[in-house]
Motif scaffolding. Structure first.
Motif, PDB file in Angstrom:
ATOM      1  N   GLY A 178     -12.981   8.744   5.697  1.00 48.55           N
ATOM      2  CA  GLY A 178     -13.190   7.324   5.508  1.00 48.55           C
ATOM      3  C   GLY A 178     -11.951   6.596   5.013  1.00 48.55           C
ATOM      4  O   GLY A 178     -10.827   7.090   5.111  1.00 48.55           O
ATOM      5  N   ILE A 179     -12.183   5.418   4.461  1.00 45.33           N
ATOM      6  CA  ILE A 179     -11.087   4.582   3.982  1.00 45.33           C
ATOM      7  C   ILE A 179     -11.239   4.351   2.478  1.00 45.33           C
ATOM      8  O   ILE A 179     -12.263   4.678   1.886  1.00 45.33           O
ATOM      9  N   GLU A 180     -10.207   3.787   1.886  1.00 47.23           N
ATOM     10  CA  GLU A 180     -10.282   3.339   0.506  1.00 47.23           C
ATOM     11  C   GLU A 180      -9.550   2.015   0.372  1.00 47.23           C
ATOM     12  O   GLU A 180      -8.645   1.705   1.152  1.00 47.23           O
ATOM     13  N   PHE A 181      -9.995   1.225  -0.589  1.00 51.97           N
ATOM     14  CA  PHE A 181      -9.304  -0.018  -0.904  1.00 51.97           C
ATOM     15  C   PHE A 181      -8.178   0.287  -1.886  1.00 51.97           C
ATOM     16  O   PHE A 181      -8.360   1.068  -2.826  1.00 51.97           O
ATOM     17  N   MET A 182      -7.035  -0.345  -1.670  1.00 56.88           N
ATOM     18  CA  MET A 182      -5.883  -0.115  -2.537  1.00 56.88           C
ATOM     19  C   MET A 182      -5.791  -1.231  -3.570  1.00 56.88           C
ATOM     20  O   MET A 182      -5.360  -2.346  -3.273  1.00 56.88           O
ATOM     21  N   GLY A 183      -6.218  -0.938  -4.782  1.00 57.77           N
ATOM     22  CA  GLY A 183      -6.063  -1.875  -5.872  1.00 57.77           C
ATOM     23  C   GLY A 183      -7.064  -3.009  -5.860  1.00 57.77           C
ATOM     24  O   GLY A 183      -7.977  -3.075  -5.042  1.00 57.77           O
ATOM     25  N   ALA A 184      -6.874  -3.921  -6.813  1.00 58.03           N
ATOM     26  CA  ALA A 184      -7.731  -5.090  -6.948  1.00 58.03           C
ATOM     27  C   ALA A 184      -7.431  -6.083  -5.834  1.00 58.03           C
ATOM     28  O   ALA A 184      -6.354  -6.059  -5.242  1.00 58.03           O
ATOM     29  N   PRO A 185      -8.388  -6.966  -5.535  1.00 57.05           N
ATOM     30  CA  PRO A 185      -8.139  -7.931  -4.476  1.00 57.05           C
ATOM     31  C   PRO A 185      -7.102  -8.970  -4.879  1.00 57.05           C
ATOM     32  O   PRO A 185      -6.984  -9.343  -6.046  1.00 57.05           O
TER      33      PRO A 185
ATOM     34  N   THR B 163      -5.318  -4.015   8.666  1.00 55.04           N
ATOM     35  CA  THR B 163      -6.262  -3.295   7.810  1.00 55.04           C
ATOM     36  C   THR B 163      -6.542  -4.067   6.529  1.00 55.04           C
ATOM     37  O   THR B 163      -6.302  -3.605   5.426  1.00 55.04           O
ATOM     38  N   SER B 164      -7.100  -5.241   6.725  1.00 53.10           N
ATOM     39  CA  SER B 164      -7.393  -6.134   5.615  1.00 53.10           C
ATOM     40  C   SER B 164      -8.843  -6.569   5.681  1.00 53.10           C
ATOM     41  O   SER B 164      -9.329  -6.975   6.737  1.00 53.10           O
ATOM     42  N   PHE B 165      -9.541  -6.459   4.546  1.00 52.67           N
ATOM     43  CA  PHE B 165     -10.892  -6.985   4.411  1.00 52.67           C
ATOM     44  C   PHE B 165     -10.826  -8.237   3.549  1.00 52.67           C
ATOM     45  O   PHE B 165     -10.150  -8.260   2.513  1.00 52.67           O
TER      46      PHE B 165
ATOM     47  N   SER C 288      -8.911 -10.822  -0.815  1.00 52.32           N
ATOM     48  CA  SER C 288      -8.356 -10.012   0.264  1.00 52.32           C
ATOM     49  C   SER C 288      -7.901  -8.657  -0.271  1.00 52.32           C
ATOM     50  O   SER C 288      -7.191  -8.587  -1.276  1.00 52.32           O
ATOM     51  N   TRP C 289      -8.347  -7.596   0.408  1.00 55.35           N
ATOM     52  CA  TRP C 289      -8.006  -6.225   0.015  1.00 55.35           C
ATOM     53  C   TRP C 289      -7.281  -5.512   1.169  1.00 55.35           C
ATOM     54  O   TRP C 289      -7.729  -5.580   2.318  1.00 55.35           O
ATOM     55  N   PRO C 290      -6.238  -4.754   0.872  1.00 54.02           N
ATOM     56  CA  PRO C 290      -5.708  -3.823   1.861  1.00 54.02           C
ATOM     57  C   PRO C 290      -6.508  -2.525   1.825  1.00 54.02           C
ATOM     58  O   PRO C 290      -6.989  -2.105   0.769  1.00 54.02           O
ATOM     59  N   ALA C 291      -6.685  -1.905   2.983  1.00 51.14           N
ATOM     60  CA  ALA C 291      -7.401  -0.628   3.057  1.00 51.14           C
ATOM     61  C   ALA C 291      -6.539   0.391   3.800  1.00 51.14           C
ATOM     62  O   ALA C 291      -5.757   0.032   4.685  1.00 51.14           O
ATOM     63  N   VAL C 292      -6.695   1.654   3.429  1.00 50.43           N
ATOM     64  CA  VAL C 292      -5.934   2.735   4.041  1.00 50.43           C
ATOM     65  C   VAL C 292      -6.857   3.940   4.215  1.00 50.43           C
ATOM     66  O   VAL C 292      -7.902   4.029   3.562  1.00 50.43           O
ATOM     67  N   PRO C 293      -6.496   4.888   5.090  1.00 49.76           N
ATOM     68  CA  PRO C 293      -7.284   6.124   5.182  1.00 49.76           C
ATOM     69  C   PRO C 293      -7.290   6.847   3.846  1.00 49.76           C
ATOM     70  O   PRO C 293      -6.247   7.002   3.195  1.00 49.76           O
ATOM     71  N   ALA C 294      -8.466   7.284   3.427  1.00 46.18           N
ATOM     72  CA  ALA C 294      -8.616   7.867   2.090  1.00 46.18           C
ATOM     73  C   ALA C 294      -7.827   9.152   1.919  1.00 46.18           C
ATOM     74  O   ALA C 294      -7.361   9.461   0.814  1.00 46.18           O
ATOM     75  N   ASP C 295      -7.667   9.920   3.000  1.00 43.42           N
ATOM     76  CA  ASP C 295      -7.002  11.224   2.852  1.00 43.42           C
ATOM     77  C   ASP C 295      -5.535  11.201   3.290  1.00 43.42           C
ATOM     78  O   ASP C 295      -4.911  12.249   3.412  1.00 43.42           O
ATOM     79  N   ALA C 296      -4.969  10.033   3.507  1.00 53.33           N
ATOM     80  CA  ALA C 296      -3.545   9.955   3.851  1.00 53.33           C
ATOM     81  C   ALA C 296      -2.707  10.356   2.637  1.00 53.33           C
ATOM     82  O   ALA C 296      -3.107  10.134   1.486  1.00 53.33           O
TER      83      ALA C 296
END
Length: 428
Positions: A179-186, A310-312, A327-335
């Motif tokens: 899956g993905i994860e959000f990087m930090g606070a929005p 890759t922005s929500f 606005s949040w950046p998202a990345v693959p969780a296992d990268a």
């Protein structure tokens, strides 16, 4: 001036009144008819991994604490003390065992239960603390780690609400094994615009790129979008635009992330990682979805997703003429962490608050609102009729499908918007 929603949006939604964006009475109806009855995005599970973790969120203008309970469950409570209404949580995110009101020190568990009232030791009658917890959001559900809440206890399950949009969302989510994860606070910023303007833009308006963003997006890139691009409405208010790449397209042209700044400038490690994701894409999401390169997605009423960057994003209303944009950046969780850091630049360079394209879009939304609020123009409604009736079912894709120039994504949004507001208006 008559106050009737039926007068604002035509039957086929090809003509839309400027008052849809500018009137306070319309906004008051929106709060009850839409934000009181829809699934609203609250956050991602990666933000609240451990017991006691919390983030703040909003449902329309209502402040929410989204927390991981001590038993691992997900809880959403209104951030307002039951005693005198103050916020019991002042931090945007963190980890806590208790939320404490600063006024009289009433304290609540992360699940929202009232734990202690310091003043009760001085009185004979003891209040029933079990009935004085924070007001809970009655429905909270998670899908692919994306957490939504609704004030409507009778709302359909989240999966049913998303419906066929899951086909297009999974073309992204299912590419990644963990899956993905959000990087930090929005990132959060306020614009003098109506909340529907960012939503409409990112629901399907991809054909402004070569004009508004001409310094970055060449006409040739726009031509490709028009040649291989598809626009889809799975249900009114839900939509996706994407490019379906040719079967013989080189991997670097198909792979998610490769057109971003992170991949272009990030070096061999990032590029090889992205090629590895694409090498497994057909196995994970099927041949057709493996060739999909998404552009803009929208989940009704106010969640947007930008595939390439890759922005929500959530468009939080603050009145008819003000929106707080998250606005949040998202990345693959296992990268690898080094890859995550570089991939985040795909977001920050273009669609963070200082991003080149984000600033241009934001200026347009402000000017759109200004245009919707001027005098002596109400009898000249906006035209939303490009491609009227040309959208049709497709053998490979759920929903109604058309070319990206067709404005049916906006017509369907406003038809749903009109009908939901009329339902509340008629009751009142």
């Amino acid at each position: 001036m008559s106050h009737r929603i039926s007068e604002l949006v035509s039957t086929d939604a090809s003509r839309i009144s400027r008052r849809c964006w500018s009137e306070q009475w319309v906004y008051e109806l929106e709060k009850r008819a839409i934000f009181g009855r829809s699934w609203l995005f609250l956050g991602h599970e990666s933000q609240i991994r451990d017991p006691g973790d919390f983030v703040q969120a909003y449902m329309c203008e209502t402040p929410i604490i989204l927390a991981r309970g001590m038993s691992g469950g997900i809880h959403a409570s209104i951030n307002s003390c039951t005693h005198r209404g103050l916020p019991v949580c002042r931090s945007d995110h963190g980890n806590a065992k208790r939320f404490v009101c600063p006024y009289h020190s009433w304290s609540y568990s992360v699940e929202g239960d009232l734990i202690a009232i310091p003043q009760e030791s001085a009185v004979s009658g003891k209040p029933d603390k079990s009935k004085l917890g924070l007001k809970r959001v009655p429905r909270v559900e998670s899908w692919r780690g994306m957490i939504f809440g609704s004030f409507d206890e009778a709302i359909v399950p989240l999966e049913d609400y998303l419906g066929d949009m899951r086909f297009y969302l999974d073309a992204f989510f299912d590419r990644f094994e963990n899956g993905i994860e959000f990087m930090g606070a929005p990132h959060r910023w306020v614009l003098d615009a109506n909340w529907k303007l960012p939503v409409e833009n990112q629901l399907g308006d991809v054909n402004h790129g070569a004009f508004l963003h001409a310094a970055i997006i060449p006409r040739e890139a726009q031509d490709i979008i028009e040649q291989i691009g598809h626009s889809v409405v799975t249900a009114p208010g839900h939509g996706a635009t994407f490019r379906l790449m040719p079967e013989d397209a080189p991997v670097d042209e198909v792979a998610w992330g490769m057109e971003g700044v992170g991949a272009i400038l990030g070096g061999a490690e990032v590029q090889e990682y992205l090629r590895g994701i694409q090498a497994k894409a057909a196995e994970r999401v099927g041949d057709i979805r493996a060739r999909m390169k998404g552009l803009t997605y929208g989940i009704y009423p106010n969640l947007s997703f930008l595939w390439s960057n890759t922005s929500f994003k959530v468009s939080h209303p603050r009145g008819p003429g003000k929106v707080e944009y998250w606005s949040w950046p998202a990345v693959p969780a296992d990268a690898p962490d080094t890859v995550k850091k570089i991939l985040r630049t795909n977001y920050s360079s273009f669609f963070g608050p200082a991003g080149i394209l984000e600033q241009e879009d934001a200026e347009v939304w402000v000017q759109q609102f200004n245009g919707s609020n001027i005098d002596f123009a109400e009898d000249h409604k906006y035209f939303y009729g490009l491609g009227l009736g040309e959208e049709k079912p497709h053998p490979d894709f759920p929903g109604l499908v058309s070319v990206t120039a067709n404005e049916f994504y906006a017509r369907h949004f406003f038809a749903r918007w009109r009908d939901e507001l009329m339902a509340v208006e008629d009751v009142e």
